[in-house]
Scaffold this motif. Structure first.
Motif, PDB file in Angstrom:
ATOM      1  N   GLN A   1      24.157 -35.264   3.412  1.00  0.00           N
ATOM      2  CA  GLN A   1      23.293 -36.096   2.912  1.00  0.00           C
ATOM      3  C   GLN A   1      21.756 -35.378   2.957  1.00  0.00           C
ATOM      4  OE1 GLN A   1      23.984 -40.223   3.715  1.00  0.00           O
ATOM      5  NE2 GLN A   1      26.173 -39.914   4.292  1.00  0.00           N
ATOM      6  N   GLY A   2      21.094 -35.366   1.874  1.00  0.00           N
ATOM      7  CA  GLY A   2      19.825 -35.059   1.923  1.00  0.00           C
ATOM      8  C   GLY A   2      19.366 -34.417   0.601  1.00  0.00           C
ATOM      9  N   PRO A   3      18.289 -33.904   0.458  1.00  0.00           N
ATOM     10  CA  PRO A   3      17.642 -33.426  -0.874  1.00  0.00           C
ATOM     11  C   PRO A   3      18.332 -32.184  -1.167  1.00  0.00           C
ATOM     12  CG  PRO A   3      16.324 -32.883   1.064  1.00  0.00           C
ATOM     13  CD  PRO A   3      17.210 -33.750   1.529  1.00  0.00           C
ATOM     14  N   GLU A   4      18.981 -31.274  -0.241  1.00  0.00           N
ATOM     15  CA  GLU A   4      19.770 -30.048  -0.743  1.00  0.00           C
ATOM     16  C   GLU A   4      20.996 -30.487  -1.619  1.00  0.00           C
ATOM     17  OE1 GLU A   4      21.803 -25.892   0.879  1.00  0.00           O
ATOM     18  OE2 GLU A   4      19.974 -26.740   1.737  1.00  0.00           O
ATOM     19  N   ALA A   5      21.936 -31.303  -0.854  1.00  0.00           N
ATOM     20  CA  ALA A   5      23.030 -31.664  -1.587  1.00  0.00           C
ATOM     21  C   ALA A   5      22.840 -32.304  -2.961  1.00  0.00           C
ATOM     22  CB  ALA A   5      23.751 -32.783  -0.696  1.00  0.00           C
ATOM     23  N   GLU A   6      21.614 -33.291  -3.029  1.00  0.00           N
ATOM     24  CA  GLU A   6      21.147 -33.977  -4.323  1.00  0.00           C
ATOM     25  C   GLU A   6      20.712 -32.970  -5.308  1.00  0.00           C
ATOM     26  OE1 GLU A   6      18.302 -36.741  -3.008  1.00  0.00           O
ATOM     27  OE2 GLU A   6      19.517 -37.919  -1.872  1.00  0.00           O
TER      28      GLU A   6
ATOM     29  N   LEU B   1      14.370 -24.218  -3.227  1.00  0.00           N
ATOM     30  CA  LEU B   1      14.358 -25.707  -2.554  1.00  0.00           C
ATOM     31  C   LEU B   1      14.064 -25.368  -0.897  1.00  0.00           C
ATOM     32  CD1 LEU B   1      14.358 -28.620  -2.711  1.00  0.00           C
ATOM     33  CD2 LEU B   1      17.071 -28.435  -2.245  1.00  0.00           C
ATOM     34  N   GLN B   2      15.156 -24.492  -0.216  1.00  0.00           N
ATOM     35  CA  GLN B   2      15.253 -24.411   1.134  1.00  0.00           C
ATOM     36  C   GLN B   2      13.968 -23.739   1.729  1.00  0.00           C
ATOM     37  OE1 GLN B   2      18.611 -21.772   1.121  1.00  0.00           O
ATOM     38  NE2 GLN B   2      19.929 -23.347   1.927  1.00  0.00           N
ATOM     39  N   ARG B   3      13.306 -22.793   0.781  1.00  0.00           N
ATOM     40  CA  ARG B   3      12.037 -22.030   1.244  1.00  0.00           C
ATOM     41  C   ARG B   3      10.772 -23.120   1.369  1.00  0.00           C
ATOM     42  NH1 ARG B   3      12.494 -16.003   0.276  1.00  0.00           N
ATOM     43  NH2 ARG B   3      10.179 -15.892   0.032  1.00  0.00           N
ATOM     44  N   ALA B   4      10.943 -23.800   0.163  1.00  0.00           N
ATOM     45  CA  ALA B   4       9.703 -24.878   0.197  1.00  0.00           C
ATOM     46  C   ALA B   4       9.954 -25.735   1.160  1.00  0.00           C
ATOM     47  CB  ALA B   4       9.920 -25.638  -1.211  1.00  0.00           C
ATOM     48  N   ASP B   5      11.289 -26.218   1.630  1.00  0.00           N
ATOM     49  CA  ASP B   5      11.526 -27.244   2.721  1.00  0.00           C
ATOM     50  C   ASP B   5      10.832 -26.603   4.087  1.00  0.00           C
ATOM     51  OD1 ASP B   5      12.716 -29.662   3.713  1.00  0.00           O
ATOM     52  OD2 ASP B   5      14.176 -28.512   4.544  1.00  0.00           O
ATOM     53  N   ARG B   6      11.335 -25.127   4.424  1.00  0.00           N
ATOM     54  CA  ARG B   6      10.881 -24.698   5.499  1.00  0.00           C
ATOM     55  C   ARG B   6       9.313 -23.901   5.794  1.00  0.00           C
ATOM     56  NH1 ARG B   6      14.493 -20.264   4.171  1.00  0.00           N
ATOM     57  NH2 ARG B   6      15.979 -21.611   5.116  1.00  0.00           N
ATOM     58  N   CYS B   7       8.758 -24.088   4.593  1.00  0.00           N
ATOM     59  CA  CYS B   7       7.741 -23.358   4.599  1.00  0.00           C
ATOM     60  C   CYS B   7       6.566 -23.690   5.512  1.00  0.00           C
ATOM     61  CB  CYS B   7       7.024 -23.647   3.055  1.00  0.00           C
ATOM     62  SG  CYS B   7       5.336 -22.722   2.760  1.00  0.00           S
ATOM     63  N   ASN B   8       6.236 -24.969   5.700  1.00  0.00           N
ATOM     64  CA  ASN B   8       5.101 -25.516   6.622  1.00  0.00           C
ATOM     65  C   ASN B   8       5.578 -25.297   8.026  1.00  0.00           C
ATOM     66  OD1 ASN B   8       3.656 -26.575   4.468  1.00  0.00           O
ATOM     67  ND2 ASN B   8       4.490 -28.678   4.530  1.00  0.00           N
ATOM     68  N   LYS B   9       6.622 -25.585   8.278  1.00  0.00           N
ATOM     69  CA  LYS B   9       7.005 -25.064   9.844  1.00  0.00           C
ATOM     70  C   LYS B   9       6.890 -23.666  10.124  1.00  0.00           C
ATOM     71  CE  LYS B   9      10.133 -29.148  10.608  1.00  0.00           C
ATOM     72  NZ  LYS B   9      11.454 -29.425  10.817  1.00  0.00           N
TER      73      LYS B   9
END
Length: 323
Positions: free
Chosen positions: A20-25, A57-65
């Motif tokens: 459950q989360g943005p990637e699955a959606e 999507l994955q790269r954008a999700d971890r970019c800030n961290k």
């Protein structure tokens, strides 16, 4: 590939299409968008496009961290670049679990990407992080698949358990609690399991009920509950009468019968011919009667195709029927 098969392959390649989360959606949304002809199938080029969009999507999700870690190490080492020796620590800082034996994996990825380890730039670090995550998750998925194979799970049952695990693992920890395990059992038993039933499974696994279960332990426990303790409900029987006439005719075509004969015979004759070739009755539950568990039309066609091929030179199904 069907949408379900595409999701299972994505999981094997290191993506998260079930949790459950943005990637699955996102996966579900672009599966529909990628299916340009609306036939419910994803071809090879559509699948590659799907993977590329998920990577964005994955790269954008971890970019800030990842950028925070990059800046942290740059300040600590008074350099504009993260040095090679800090790479493992940097990736761990964004939640990528790297053990000592994963260092070689990182080195291979860096070599494949042709990156100068002496002076990593932020875009390089993004590429490495993406590739390492995919490799780690893919290796884990392969290990899980091998474990499922040792348990004797069919691909359909394996996929069903994988989906259940990922959907219950809401926090993405990679483990399930006692309560989450109880909910998984309830979904398959058709009733809430008793505390004793769940605790007995933990005892069989030699685990305390307050310990978390990883995916392989979860699959072992589900397999034990189903195949050994027989706790799961059986559900509706699957018989030849549940197979559409068009599919029964396709099955007969595998035996190279005359086409004018196949198209003319009645539904009852279709049933009798296929039942005779499979050595079952027309009302037999194919989930139980065949050497391999068959629960749907697709599995039945695949089973017969394989057996016919084996019969051409071994001990599969041999067709003695009308020509």
């Amino acid at each position: 590939l069907t949408h379900a098969e595409a999701k299972l392959l994505l999981k094997h390649l290191g993506f998260q299409p079930y949790r459950q989360g943005p990637e699955a959606e996102h996966v579900q949304r672009i599966l529909v968008e990628s299916d340009e002809d609306g036939n419910g199938l994803v071809d090879f080029l559509e699948f590659l496009g799907l993977m590329d969009r998920i990577r964005v999507l994955q790269r954008a999700d971890r970019c800030n961290k990842l950028r925070e870690q990059f800046i942290k190490h740059r300040r600590a080492h008074r350099s504009a670049d993260v040095q090679a020796q800090d790479l493992r620590e940097t990736l761990a800082g964004i939640g990528i679990p790297l053990r000592e034996d994963h260092v070689e994996l990182v080195e291979r990825v860096v070599e494949e990407l042709d990156i100068d380890l002496a002076a990593l730039k932020f875009p390089d670090l993004e590429d490495i992080a993406q590739r390492v995550v995919e490799r780690l998750q893919s290796a884990m998925a392969e290990a899980i698949l091998q474990h499922a194979d040792k348990l004797g799970l069919s691909m359909d049952v394996f996929a069903e358990y994988q989906v259940a695990f990922d959907q219950l693992d809401v926090d993405g920890s990679g483990t399930l609690s006692f309560e989450e395990m109880r909910r998984a059992l309830e979904m398959h038993m058709g009733r809430p399991p008793t505390v004793m039933e769940v605790e007995d499974l933990y005892l069989d696994l030699k685990k305390n009920s307050d310990e978390e279960l990883e995916i392989r332990e979860f699959m072992w426990m589900m397999h034990t509950a189903s195949a050994i303790k027989h706790l799961f409900k059986k559900g509706e029987a699957f018989t030849l009468r549940d197979v559409p006439p068009s599919k029964l005719r396709d099955i007969l075509r595998l035996f190279r019968l005359a086409e004018n004969y196949i198209v003319k015979i009645s539904f009852e004759e279709l049933l009798e011919h296929v039942a005779n070739y499979l050595e079952v009755r027309t009302n037999s539950d194919l989930r139980e009667e065949l050497p391999e568990r068959v629960t749907n039309v697709r599995q039945l066609v695949a089973y017969v195709s394989k057996k016919v091929e084996e019969g051409n030179g071994a001990n599969g199904i041999v067709s003695p029927g009308p020509r």
